[in-house]
Design an enzyme around this catalytic site. Sequence first.
Site, PDB file in Angstrom:
ATOM      1  N   GLU A   1       0.809  -1.222   0.000  1.00  0.00           N
ATOM      2  CA  GLU A   1       0.000   0.000   0.000  1.00  0.00           C
ATOM      3  C   GLU A   1       0.840   1.268   0.000  1.00  0.00           C
ATOM      4  O   GLU A   1       0.514   2.244  -0.663  1.00  0.00           O
ATOM      5  CB  GLU A   1      -0.947  -0.001   1.197  1.00  0.00           C
ATOM      6  CG  GLU A   1      -2.055  -1.054   1.121  1.00  0.00           C
ATOM      7  CD  GLU A   1      -1.560  -2.467   1.426  1.00  0.00           C
ATOM      8  OE1 GLU A   1      -0.446  -2.612   1.970  1.00  0.00           O
ATOM      9  OE2 GLU A   1      -2.280  -3.428   1.100  1.00  0.00           O
TER      10      GLU A   1
ATOM     11  N   HIS B   1     -11.702  -5.895   8.035  1.00  0.00           N
ATOM     12  CA  HIS B   1     -12.398  -5.636   6.769  1.00  0.00           C
ATOM     13  C   HIS B   1     -13.648  -4.801   7.000  1.00  0.00           C
ATOM     14  O   HIS B   1     -14.591  -4.866   6.245  1.00  0.00           O
ATOM     15  CB  HIS B   1     -12.776  -6.951   6.075  1.00  0.00           C
ATOM     16  CG  HIS B   1     -11.603  -7.768   5.662  1.00  0.00           C
ATOM     17  ND1 HIS B   1     -10.960  -8.632   6.506  1.00  0.00           N
ATOM     18  CD2 HIS B   1     -10.932  -7.849   4.485  1.00  0.00           C
ATOM     19  CE1 HIS B   1      -9.952  -9.217   5.872  1.00  0.00           C
ATOM     20  NE2 HIS B   1      -9.917  -8.761   4.649  1.00  0.00           N
TER      21      HIS B   1
END
Lengths: 394, 396
Positions: free
Chosen positions: B93, B163
């Site tokens: 990321e 999540h």
Amino acid sequence: MALLTSRNAAAGGKLLRCAAAAAIPTIRQLSSSASTITVETSVPFTGHRIDPPSRSVETTSEELMSFFRDMALMRRMEIAADSLYKAKLIRGFCHLYDGQEAVAVGMEAAITKKDCIITAYRDHCIFLGRGGTLLESFAELMGRKDGCSRGKGGSMHFYKKEGGFYGGHGIVGAQVPLGCGIALAQKYRNDENVTFALYGDGAANQGQLFEALNMSALMDLPAILVCENNHYGMGTAEWRAAKSPSYYKRGDYVPGLKVDGMDALAVKQACSFAKQYALKNGPIILEMDTYRYHGHSMSDPGSTYRTREEITGIRQERDPIERVRKLLLAHDIANEKELKDIEKEVRKEVDDAIAKAKESPMPDPSELFTNIYVKGFGSESFGADRKEVRATLP
Amino acid sequence: MALRKFGRLSLISRIGKRDFSIASTSEGLIEKADSKSINLFTAVNQALHIALETDSRSYVFGEDVSFGGVFRCTTGLAERFGKKRVFNTPLCEQGIVGFAIGLAAMGNRAIAEIQFADYIFPAFDQIVNEAAKFRYRSGNQFNCGGLTIRAPYGAVGHGGHYHSQSPEAFFCHVPGIKVVIPRSPQQAKGLLLSSIRDPNPVVFFEPKWLYRLAVEEVPEDDYMLPLSEAEVIREGSDITLVGWGAQLSVMEQACIEAEKDGISCELIDLKTLIPWDKETVVASVRKTGRLLVSHEAPITAGFGAEISASIIERCFLQLEAPVARVCGLDTPFPLVFEPFYMPTKNKRMISFPKGSVLRTKVHPHLAISPPLPAEMPPLFLPPKNKKVVGTKLGFS
């Protein structure tokens, strides 16, 4: 190594025979630990800045039998988890390990429970290997009280402190610096133990790995970075994501070893070699060439970025369980029927554990607010009305 | 049912009220007939298609995006625009955002995807220290205005710890970036196109719960919705409710429920969190005298706290009750306890009397939050036999 499951010890003992005298293979004897078998690994190890260990691995018939049983158990557990997920009994995210079992059992065979393991979210089987039970696994998967994290973690967050298992971590690559920190503590303690920090080929491209590796190398920490290369980081093939998919070489100044991760004996040999090396010299990278049969997670069918032929091919030619089965048969340690019986037994164990896990209650609603801060230091969390929990679970 | 009319009203927003978004200040409103009933991920997909088609310097990349991504938002892009403009990155990321900033600094439109908002933290330094301050620290010589970071955020029913998080408040503490969160397919398409074309770096959080659940009529052509303009979705006189993203549908249900008890709720979708539209909220609170803010993120130091403080500064004498916040709990996002954690309709209802927002109405029967049903009914249904009013905005 033996998994702490409620196994039928008597049946296991009966099956633990070996061909002690290779010259007289027809005579089957009861096992004795002294009887060693020497097996060649499937392929030679490849080293980076290091002379690889020998291809000849010493094992015993007991060890081969336990490999077979443990891997069959892991495989069965993962397949059962797949069905439970589809039945919506497991919620959250779930990543299955089937195909990679040899890494878990081979590593355990080479080390002790005082050595530490830390991994990412594909953690069910490592947990079993570290001495976790099926009940704890399934209960955790289903978010029940008897789970290894008391139902609060779920699939990605299995832990076993007394087994030196520092757990499943949710963020790709983030567990590796933690693992190196554990190794730092081990170095301070000077207790001759090492830490295995596992990550996938996807995580191998995370920057923090290199930061942690550099520091570990500077301090000669007993950290072993294990790249479980299953060739797909989620849905992206390794060669698309990594300029150099030779992960064992990516430590540059840190030596590495490429290992057939589908061969439990090769894994064992490499891990025991790495442990010796790390205690003397500092970090080392092990690249386990392995394969996952399932998709990355349950939302990934696993067939959009690779062909079915590829999966079938690996199953036929490199499957870790089949490899041990062949060895057992070739050395006349067990016959086909005995191995089939073990698989049946394992299946029943898994089914029993699931039934038991289903009976385990959901955690108490108050658990929502526990373990956020340590008790009794004035920090508390509250429920919906900021005062108390006022609801019941379905 | 609840949000059936959101979309229709949404497009009649006041265009060009302020100049935050230079891209969305032209043209006016036109009657739109060419629209299809689609869900939120398809709307995002359409927006990305349009963005790539209308600007050859735009790029889409992230983890697994070239074959559609986990939520299918990028389906078909690689086939149509080629692997040079739509490509997979390694799972990295920090690298994704770093690359995107560099790409944007060279005058391109970099549309980076972080697969889940929970994974944005490795890139936090890049966003906070590199992207947000680029223009400022270079004395306007450089900027990364073409940068848009898309990330699915929020609860999804069973996402667990990693999540499901809503990290928007972290980014609201960073001057130099914009934070945008749409509530529906129509909004997602218009706001995403505005975000991509906005000359500032934008963090665009998509409510993943609504990717498939939210369905509404979305104009097929290119349109943009203004950033930094809140929208009054429902007018009322007793209390103002402010929220964003997936919370809007839950809040709408609470409004309907409250209406049965004679409480008239005004509902505001903030849409852009920074720089946020204080005027619209202030005007509403001055009228109703009460404010309730709601978000999925934990209550402490959530963006609701900022709204609450600002409104008390500006509307102290008009307020008839303390500002109420109905938010996520101060716990990590739980797995099995998600139904408890979430700010549900009923939590909102109890906060009416309990938070002294409205003292006259008591709903003891609503004190228990029900669990979320496994299968939620579609919240957004296409309006029947109604023309959708759209904005047609030109761009060059």
